[in-house]
Design an enzyme around this catalytic site. Structure first.
Site, PDB file in Angstrom:
ATOM      1  N   THR A  86     -11.143 -10.143  -2.500  1.00  0.00           N
ATOM      2  CA  THR A  86     -11.325  -8.746  -2.901  1.00  0.00           C
ATOM      3  C   THR A  86     -12.804  -8.367  -2.821  1.00  0.00           C
ATOM      4  O   THR A  86     -13.170  -7.302  -2.308  1.00  0.00           O
ATOM      5  CB  THR A  86     -10.794  -8.531  -4.333  1.00  0.00           C
ATOM      6  N   HIS A 125      22.447   8.633  10.143  1.00  0.00           N
ATOM      7  CA  HIS A 125      21.903   7.574   9.272  1.00  0.00           C
ATOM      8  C   HIS A 125      21.726   8.123   7.853  1.00  0.00           C
ATOM      9  O   HIS A 125      20.642   8.610   7.511  1.00  0.00           O
ATOM     10  CB  HIS A 125      20.533   7.120   9.775  1.00  0.00           C
ATOM     11  N   GLU A 144      21.199   6.677   5.211  1.00  0.00           N
ATOM     12  CA  GLU A 144      20.237   5.920   4.392  1.00  0.00           C
ATOM     13  C   GLU A 144      18.880   6.610   4.284  1.00  0.00           C
ATOM     14  O   GLU A 144      18.140   6.393   3.333  1.00  0.00           O
ATOM     15  CB  GLU A 144      20.065   4.491   4.929  1.00  0.00           C
ATOM     16  N   ASP A 193       6.732   3.394   5.792  1.00  0.00           N
ATOM     17  CA  ASP A 193       6.127   3.850   4.532  1.00  0.00           C
ATOM     18  C   ASP A 193       6.525   5.284   4.197  1.00  0.00           C
ATOM     19  O   ASP A 193       6.571   5.661   3.025  1.00  0.00           O
ATOM     20  CB  ASP A 193       4.595   3.741   4.577  1.00  0.00           C
ATOM     21  N   CYS A 231      25.953   4.630  12.734  1.00  0.00           N
ATOM     22  CA  CYS A 231      25.424   4.859  14.081  1.00  0.00           C
ATOM     23  C   CYS A 231      26.039   3.868  15.072  1.00  0.00           C
ATOM     24  O   CYS A 231      27.216   3.993  15.372  1.00  0.00           O
ATOM     25  CB  CYS A 231      23.904   4.831  14.063  1.00  0.00           C
ATOM     26  N   LEU A 232      25.311   2.860  15.525  1.00  0.00           N
ATOM     27  CA  LEU A 232      25.934   1.896  16.427  1.00  0.00           C
ATOM     28  C   LEU A 232      27.171   1.273  15.760  1.00  0.00           C
ATOM     29  O   LEU A 232      28.166   0.988  16.436  1.00  0.00           O
ATOM     30  CB  LEU A 232      24.928   0.802  16.819  1.00  0.00           C
ATOM     31  N   LYS A 274       0.833  -1.202   0.000  1.00  0.00           N
ATOM     32  CA  LYS A 274       0.000   0.000   0.000  1.00  0.00           C
ATOM     33  C   LYS A 274       0.871   1.257   0.000  1.00  0.00           C
ATOM     34  O   LYS A 274       0.544   2.251  -0.635  1.00  0.00           O
ATOM     35  CB  LYS A 274      -0.845   0.015   1.278  1.00  0.00           C
TER      36      LYS A 274
HETATM   37  N1  GLN Z   1      22.251   2.526  20.583  1.00  0.00           N
HETATM   38  C1  GLN Z   1      23.064   3.586  20.101  1.00  0.00           C
HETATM   39  C2  GLN Z   1      22.668   4.931  20.681  1.00  0.00           C
HETATM   40  O1  GLN Z   1      21.609   5.090  21.217  1.00  0.00           O
HETATM   41  C3  GLN Z   1      23.031   3.633  18.578  1.00  0.00           C
HETATM   42  C4  GLN Z   1      21.692   3.899  18.011  1.00  0.00           C
HETATM   43  C5  GLN Z   1      21.587   3.604  16.532  1.00  0.00           C
HETATM   44  O2  GLN Z   1      22.390   2.861  15.988  1.00  0.00           O
HETATM   45  N2  GLN Z   1      20.563   4.135  15.888  1.00  0.00           N
HETATM   46  O3  GLN Z   1      23.428   5.872  20.612  1.00  0.00           O
END
Ligand code: GLN
Length: 532
Positions: A190, A501, A503, A71, A375-376, A17
């Protein structure tokens, strides 16, 4: 207020959707109409930020720092709109507001009820985003027949009445299963789901029939007959090789003309050439790079939706196919990383799999394999470097070891006293200043970028000098220089971690620079390996 397209779902969830809504939006946008999209989620969480990725898939973060449904990622990837926290509203958020108002006495003695109070609130949210655009595409999460979804369907029914034809259209996305034993596509589910919709007063104008196969005319006729929808408004939406083919398929089915007719808008031929180019590139790519994703939510690919898309976009930018090798960070053998052209350690929360991520990063660092930490993943790059290069054996993030003698990743003072979990992280777009003469600068080619965040912990500035002296430099930082946004290893072909991030801002026609460069380097690495 703009015209509104309401998108509802029938039979099953997860049939696309979101991609349907995004594709309709993309078609209208390419006709030159100003559009927006909004998603209602009928669950009681105020936002999906507190939900496990296993429950809900990825949490998509908007520019303004809202934690939203995945989404919204499709919406932004398919169009040029920049969404905000108003574009994803959950039942929890609506009830939360209403109950708060009730406690303040704002309802002046009235009995607070689903109709009209909840439904009015829903209508107000729609009106708010539909203001100032030509068309708002409003998707109702869940499937028709869910108890939770009723107030939303009732609200949109009322709103349709208020605005009248041709200012709205109902698009119902259903599933038409293929039954092997009978060798047939079956329309009964449907029929039932539309019956349910009509029982609550909504007559769909368009049926988007998702199916494994193309719908033959006979099946379209049958659906039209039983659902009281024009035959040319039954849209065949078979499984396609790439989601980016969907706008093209919709145009082929005539959905572009149909929608403008239904909304009384002037028809302008949509320019979908960018989708054609993207699909051609994806199809035409002959070479392939293989990227290992070392994560802990690998059983549910939806948990890494934007990440997977961004890697695909990196492939588009370099005209190569990107093959993914999923490695379970919690339990794997280093052999599983052998032969990959790049290693990616994505973001995550909680201790599970952390040591496995560190092990993969060490492998990438020591073997000079293109390695990307997000990030992590970036935080664990710092931990691995501290432990194995700087010799700080018990270095860790205080998220996992509050008593470590070397907290290379730590919590900032402003995050320390937070008691509530929802919406309290560093969220949304922040500026990052890139230092010249670094790989990060070669990648972004600018001094200042904005990328989106979702985390609580940060690289501890007390260790910066020690890291830099040993070759791990901060190449992107907050404007005040306090926070590390990007780190990179000098004596390595490509070992880069970012606290944000990237992405979330990647689009097929505007690939994230850092993803594009990661794939470029993976390809170069692969070619070098081959030529020995
Ligand atoms: N857990 C880590 C933090 O809070 C990384 C978070 C993540 O990768 N989005 O900083």
């Amino acid at each position: 207020m703009g015209k509104i397209i309401f998108v509802t779902g029938g039979v099953l969830s997860s049939i696309g959707k979101g991609v349907t809504s995004a594709s309709i939006a993309s078609i209208l946008e390419s006709m030159g109409y100003k559009i927006t999209l909004q998603k209602f989620d009928p669950y009681l969480n105020v936002d999906p930020g507190t939900m496990s990725p296993y429950q809900h898939g990825e949490v998509y973060v908007t520019e303004d720092g809202a934690e939203t449904d995945l989404d919204l990622g499709h919406y932004e990837r398919f169009t040029n709109v920049v969404l905000t926290r108003d574009n994803n509203v959950t039942a929890g958020r609506i009830y939360f507001d209403i109950v708060r108002k009730e406690r303040k006495g704002e309802y002046l003695g009235a009995t607070v009820q689903v109709i009209p109070h909840v439904t009015n609130e829903i209508k107000n949210w729609i009106k708010k985003v539909a203001k100032g655009v030509d068309v708002a595409i409003v998707e109702i999460g869940g499937t028709v027949g869910d108890i939770e979804g009723l107030p939303f369907l009732e609200a949109v029914r009322q709103l349709a009445m208020e605005v009248g034809k041709p200012n709205y259209a109902f698009v119902h996305v259903t599933y038409v299963p293929y039954v092997k034993a009978a060798g047939e596509l079956k329309t009964k589910p449907t029929q039932h789901s539309v019956k349910e919709l009509r029982a609550i007063g909504i007559q769909p104008d368009v049926i988007v029939a998702r199916s494994e196969f193309e719908l033959p005319e006979s099946i379209k006729k049958k659906i039209a007959l039983f659902t009281n929808v024009r035959e040319d408004a039954v849209i065949s939406a078979p499984d396609l090789e790439y989601i980016y083919e969907v706008p093209l398929k919709f145009q082929e089915e005539g959905l572009d003309k149909l929608i403008t007719d239904l909304l009384g808008l002037e028809y302008r031929k949509p320019d979908l050439s960018k989708w054609e180019d993207i699909v051609d590139t994806l199809r035409g790519a002959k070479e392939e790079v293989e990227i290992a994703i070392v994560g802990k939510y690998i059983e549910l690919k939806d948990a890494y939706k934007s990440l997977i898309e961004a890697l695909t976009h990196g492939g588009i930018a370099n005209k190569v196919k990107v093959k993914l090798r999923w490695v379970n960070a919690e339990n794997y053998d280093l052999k599983e990383l052998e032969g990959v052209d790049g290693i990616l350690v994505p973001g995550g929360f909680g201790e599970r799999g952390v040591e496995g991520k560190i092990k993969a990063l060490q492998y990438g660092r020591e073997n000079n394999i293109p390695t990307f930490g997000i990030c992590l993943g970036m935080q664990m790059m710092a931990v691995e470097f501290a432990r194995n290069v700087l010799g700080l054996r018990d270095a860790h993030s205080t998220e996992f070891d509050p008593n470590t003698s070397h907290p290379v990743i730590d919590i900032l003072p402003e995050q320390k006293n937070i008691e509530q979990l929802g919406g309290t992280m560093r969220l949304g777009a922040y500026p990052c200043i890139i230092l010249e003469g670094t790989k990060a600068f070669d990648i972004y080619k600018k001094r200042e970028i904005y990328e989106r965040h979702r985390h609580r912990y940060e690289f501890n500035p007390a260790y910066r000098e020690m890291f830099e002296n040993a070759g791990m430099v901060v190449s992107g930082q907050s404007p005040d220089g306090r926070l590390a946004e990007i780190i990179e290893l000098k004596n390595h072909r490509w070992y880069i971690g970012c606290q944000f991030h990237p992405e979330f801002k990647s689009k097929p026609f505007q690939p994230s620079p850092i993803f594009a460069d990661f794939i470029r380097e993976a390809l170069a690495y692969k070619r070098e390996k081959r030529s020995g």
